[in-house]
Design a protein around this motif. Structure first.
Motif, PDB file in Angstrom:
ATOM      1  N   PRO A 183       0.786  -1.235   0.000  1.00 17.52           N
ATOM      2  CA  PRO A 183       0.000   0.000   0.000  1.00 17.52           C
ATOM      3  C   PRO A 183       0.822   1.292   0.000  1.00 17.52           C
ATOM      4  O   PRO A 183       0.307   2.342  -0.334  1.00 17.52           O
ATOM      5  CB  PRO A 183      -0.862  -0.109   1.257  1.00 17.52           C
ATOM      6  N   MET A 184       2.104   1.211   0.331  1.00 19.55           N
ATOM      7  CA  MET A 184       2.916   2.434   0.357  1.00 19.55           C
ATOM      8  C   MET A 184       3.692   2.667  -0.929  1.00 19.55           C
ATOM      9  O   MET A 184       4.489   3.588  -1.013  1.00 19.55           O
ATOM     10  CB  MET A 184       3.871   2.403   1.555  1.00 19.55           C
ATOM     11  N   THR A 185       3.424   1.861  -1.957  1.00 16.59           N
ATOM     12  CA  THR A 185       4.107   2.057  -3.227  1.00 16.59           C
ATOM     13  C   THR A 185       3.435   3.185  -4.007  1.00 16.59           C
ATOM     14  O   THR A 185       2.246   3.447  -3.846  1.00 16.59           O
ATOM     15  CB  THR A 185       4.133   0.745  -4.047  1.00 16.59           C
ATOM     16  N   SER A 186       4.197   3.849  -4.830  1.00 19.53           N
ATOM     17  CA  SER A 186       3.654   4.984  -5.588  1.00 19.53           C
ATOM     18  C   SER A 186       2.998   4.522  -6.884  1.00 19.53           C
ATOM     19  O   SER A 186       3.238   3.408  -7.363  1.00 19.53           O
ATOM     20  CB  SER A 186       4.780   5.966  -5.930  1.00 19.53           C
ATOM     21  N   ALA A 187       2.180   5.383  -7.461  1.00 15.07           N
ATOM     22  CA  ALA A 187       1.539   5.092  -8.745  1.00 15.07           C
ATOM     23  C   ALA A 187       2.600   4.871  -9.823  1.00 15.07           C
ATOM     24  O   ALA A 187       2.462   3.981 -10.675  1.00 15.07           O
ATOM     25  CB  ALA A 187       0.591   6.220  -9.136  1.00 15.07           C
ATOM     26  N   GLN A 188       3.662   5.658  -9.782  1.00 16.69           N
ATOM     27  CA  GLN A 188       4.740   5.510 -10.770  1.00 16.69           C
ATOM     28  C   GLN A 188       5.417   4.148 -10.637  1.00 16.69           C
ATOM     29  O   GLN A 188       5.713   3.494 -11.626  1.00 16.69           O
ATOM     30  CB  GLN A 188       5.769   6.630 -10.621  1.00 16.69           C
TER      31      GLN A 188
ATOM     32  N   ARG B 186      -3.519   8.834   0.902  1.00 17.46           N
ATOM     33  CA  ARG B 186      -3.736   9.534   2.170  1.00 17.46           C
ATOM     34  C   ARG B 186      -2.463   9.432   3.006  1.00 17.46           C
ATOM     35  O   ARG B 186      -1.647   8.543   2.801  1.00 17.46           O
ATOM     36  CB  ARG B 186      -4.892   8.904   2.945  1.00 17.46           C
ATOM     37  N   THR B 187      -2.347  10.310   3.954  1.00 24.55           N
ATOM     38  CA  THR B 187      -1.226  10.236   4.882  1.00 24.55           C
ATOM     39  C   THR B 187      -1.474   9.075   5.837  1.00 24.55           C
ATOM     40  O   THR B 187      -2.537   8.996   6.441  1.00 24.55           O
ATOM     41  CB  THR B 187      -1.102  11.552   5.676  1.00 24.55           C
ATOM     42  N   PRO B 188      -0.511   8.158   5.961  1.00 24.43           N
ATOM     43  CA  PRO B 188      -0.732   7.004   6.833  1.00 24.43           C
ATOM     44  C   PRO B 188      -0.764   7.401   8.306  1.00 24.43           C
ATOM     45  O   PRO B 188      -0.093   8.347   8.721  1.00 24.43           O
ATOM     46  CB  PRO B 188       0.466   6.099   6.543  1.00 24.43           C
ATOM     47  N   ARG B 189      -1.556   6.708   9.086  1.00 24.51           N
ATOM     48  CA  ARG B 189      -1.579   6.910  10.535  1.00 24.51           C
ATOM     49  C   ARG B 189      -0.262   6.393  11.096  1.00 24.51           C
ATOM     50  O   ARG B 189       0.353   5.487  10.535  1.00 24.51           O
ATOM     51  CB  ARG B 189      -2.729   6.145  11.179  1.00 24.51           C
ATOM     52  N   LYS B 190       0.154   6.935  12.219  1.00 20.50           N
ATOM     53  CA  LYS B 190       1.382   6.484  12.850  1.00 20.50           C
ATOM     54  C   LYS B 190       1.043   5.815  14.171  1.00 20.50           C
ATOM     55  O   LYS B 190       0.093   6.201  14.835  1.00 20.50           O
ATOM     56  CB  LYS B 190       2.313   7.666  13.102  1.00 20.50           C
TER      57      LYS B 190
ATOM     58  N   ILE C  17       4.598  16.446   6.910  1.00 20.68           N
ATOM     59  CA  ILE C  17       3.748  15.520   7.655  1.00 20.68           C
ATOM     60  C   ILE C  17       2.300  15.985   7.660  1.00 20.68           C
ATOM     61  O   ILE C  17       1.384  15.198   7.652  1.00 20.68           O
ATOM     62  CB  ILE C  17       4.276  15.360   9.097  1.00 20.68           C
ATOM     63  N   ARG C  18       2.077  17.279   7.643  1.00 24.00           N
ATOM     64  CA  ARG C  18       0.728  17.813   7.746  1.00 24.00           C
ATOM     65  C   ARG C  18       0.170  18.164   6.380  1.00 24.00           C
ATOM     66  O   ARG C  18       0.900  18.544   5.480  1.00 24.00           O
ATOM     67  CB  ARG C  18       0.733  19.078   8.594  1.00 24.00           C
ATOM     68  N   LYS C  19      -1.140  18.028   6.253  1.00 20.78           N
ATOM     69  CA  LYS C  19      -1.832  18.448   5.036  1.00 20.78           C
ATOM     70  C   LYS C  19      -3.006  19.311   5.451  1.00 20.78           C
ATOM     71  O   LYS C  19      -3.524  19.158   6.550  1.00 20.78           O
ATOM     72  CB  LYS C  19      -2.324  17.240   4.249  1.00 20.78           C
ATOM     73  N   ILE C  20      -3.397  20.214   4.585  1.00 17.24           N
ATOM     74  CA  ILE C  20      -4.556  21.061   4.873  1.00 17.24           C
ATOM     75  C   ILE C  20      -5.459  21.101   3.656  1.00 17.24           C
ATOM     76  O   ILE C  20      -5.034  20.841   2.538  1.00 17.24           O
ATOM     77  CB  ILE C  20      -4.159  22.508   5.255  1.00 17.24           C
ATOM     78  N   TRP C  21      -6.709  21.430   3.898  1.00 21.44           N
ATOM     79  CA  TRP C  21      -7.661  21.660   2.818  1.00 21.44           C
ATOM     80  C   TRP C  21      -7.818  23.157   2.682  1.00 21.44           C
ATOM     81  O   TRP C  21      -8.104  23.837   3.658  1.00 21.44           O
ATOM     82  CB  TRP C  21      -9.012  21.023   3.150  1.00 21.44           C
ATOM     83  N   ARG C  22      -7.594  23.689   1.474  1.00 24.27           N
ATOM     84  CA  ARG C  22      -7.753  25.122   1.242  1.00 24.27           C
ATOM     85  C   ARG C  22      -8.156  25.363  -0.204  1.00 24.27           C
ATOM     86  O   ARG C  22      -7.996  24.498  -1.053  1.00 24.27           O
ATOM     87  CB  ARG C  22      -6.472  25.873   1.568  1.00 24.27           C
ATOM     88  N   LYS C  23      -8.678  26.553  -0.445  1.00 30.74           N
ATOM     89  CA  LYS C  23      -9.069  26.926  -1.806  1.00 30.74           C
ATOM     90  C   LYS C  23      -7.873  27.507  -2.541  1.00 30.74           C
ATOM     91  O   LYS C  23      -6.892  27.942  -1.927  1.00 30.74           O
ATOM     92  CB  LYS C  23     -10.203  27.948  -1.769  1.00 30.74           C
ATOM     93  N   ASN C  24      -7.982  27.553  -3.856  1.00 29.86           N
ATOM     94  CA  ASN C  24      -6.946  28.116  -4.694  1.00 29.86           C
ATOM     95  C   ASN C  24      -6.706  29.586  -4.331  1.00 29.86           C
ATOM     96  O   ASN C  24      -7.635  30.315  -3.992  1.00 29.86           O
ATOM     97  CB  ASN C  24      -7.365  27.986  -6.172  1.00 29.86           C
TER      98      ASN C  24
END
Length: 178
Positions: free
Chosen positions: A10-15, A46-50, A96-103
């Motif tokens: 599951p941690m492999t990339s699409a590439q 998604r960012t994996p849980r730790k 490590i962190r991600k946020i949801w924001r508008k353009n």
């Protein structure tokens, strides 16, 4: 094959999945095609849980401990002090962190993660708890080694036991760090 690859790693990339398809099946697809197939199957990046790593040996030991003490009466647990130490990052790395924001809102204060010029450092703390309250919290300035640990206990454990009204008759349950 795309779904099997993502399920098994599951941690492999699409590439990497696209490269694997090319090398094993001689099928050339773009990484975007891989993402589209994964998305259509309900999979999203998604960012994996730790969580702390616990070896199989320690899992068994923890279960044995729990089974051994699970039927102890509350009076027993009122005489137990648990302790541990942990390291806390002052500022976590932005990746490590991600946020949801508008353009075009990247620089709004609520969307900015503060950083320090030379990192943020970290702090190591030791603490203990009893059945109904927390004991002393000690900040460790240097590396935690046997001498530093003994010093922390010398200055904090008995004070905490007194705070818990245990005097000198308690069971000290510490982790098994070497």
């Amino acid at each position: 094959m795309i779904l099997r690859s993502a399920a098994s790693k599951p941690m492999t990339s699409a590439q990497n999945i696209a490269n694997e398809l090319l090398s094993s099946c001689n099928v050339s697809v773009s990484s975007q095609t891989v993402r589209n197939v994964l998305h259509s199957a309900g999979l999203k990046a998604r960012t994996p849980r730790k969580k702390p790593y616990i070896s199989e040996v320690n899992r068994k030991r923890r279960l044995e401990f729990a089974m051994k003490y699970k039927n102890k009466p509350m009076d027993f647990w009122k005489k137990v002090i648990f302790s541990d130490e942990s390291k806390f990052e002052i500022f976590a790395p932005p990746s490590i962190r991600k946020i949801w924001r508008k353009n075009k809102t990247a620089l709004e204060p609520k969307n900015v993660l503060p950083t320090l010029k030379h990192g943020g450092g970290n702090v190591i703390v030791w603490g203990c708890v009893a059945h109904n309250e927390a004991g002393n919290l000690a900040f460790i300035d240097n590396k935690m080694n046997a001498l530093a640990y003994i010093n922390v206990l010398r200055h904090n454990l008995l004070d905490s036991a007194k705070k818990f009204s245990m005097g000198n008759t308690f069971i000290f349950q510490q982790d098994k760090d070497p």
